[in-house]
Design a protein around this motif. Structure first.
Motif, PDB file in Angstrom:
ATOM      1  N   GLN A 144      32.991  14.744  81.508  1.00  0.00           N
ATOM      2  CA  GLN A 144      34.377  14.291  81.484  1.00  0.00           C
ATOM      3  C   GLN A 144      34.434  12.782  81.331  1.00  0.00           C
ATOM      4  N   TYR A 179      29.386  20.258  82.368  1.00  0.00           N
ATOM      5  CA  TYR A 179      30.517  19.688  81.653  1.00  0.00           C
ATOM      6  C   TYR A 179      30.457  18.169  81.740  1.00  0.00           C
ATOM      7  N   GLU A 185      34.560  18.448  79.002  1.00  0.00           N
ATOM      8  CA  GLU A 185      34.048  19.079  77.791  1.00  0.00           C
ATOM      9  C   GLU A 185      32.807  19.886  78.158  1.00  0.00           C
TER      10      GLU A 185
END
Length: 138
Positions: free
Chosen positions: A58, A56, A65
């Motif tokens: 961020q 992810y 995300e």
């Protein structure tokens, strides 16, 4: 550059239905220039036979995300346009994220997460299985 208040590294450990999951990433910034390539490290330990690892991204003041998921020899990207620059390979104990042709918009905190397959839900990741690596581009 930001200081990491968590010390020399970040370690998450969870015991789930007699299966051990542990995710580790080195902390700190990874300086790089536009156009460069970087590899962000993430190692893990699990007794799960078929682990699924997630990456992810961020950005400041934003929610994380989802970038990609890796399991077995398969990499699934969140979006088609990520395939050109973001890649990961699952080995026995690690799942490094390689970002190529760096852009300023890649400056963010990157999280590696391990999902227990026993949950049966690929859309959720327990926050206790997260670890992070900061990337600052210069």
């Amino acid at each position: 550059e930001s200081e990491n208040p968590e010390g020399p590294g970040h370690l998450c450990l969870i015991h789930w239905s007699s299966i051990i999951y542990k995710v580790m990433q080195p902390s700190g910034d990874v300086p790089a220039a536009e156009g460069d390539s970087v590899t962000l490290k993430c190692s893990f330990e699990t007794t799960d036979t078929f682990p699924r690892l997630f990456w992810y991204k961020q950005e400041v003041n934003s929610s994380p995300e989802y970038i990609l998921k890796v399991y077995s020899t398969t990499v699934e990207h969140a979006a088609e346009q990520l395939k050109d620059r973001f890649d990961a390979e699952l080995t026995d104990k690690s799942v490094p994220l390689k970002i190529q042709k760096l852009e300023l918009s890649d400056s963010a905190v990157y999280y590696c997460a391990l999902q227990p397959t026993v949950t049966g839900n690929s859309s959720t990741v327990d926050e206790n299985l997260w670890s992070k690596d900061n990337t600052i581009l210069h």
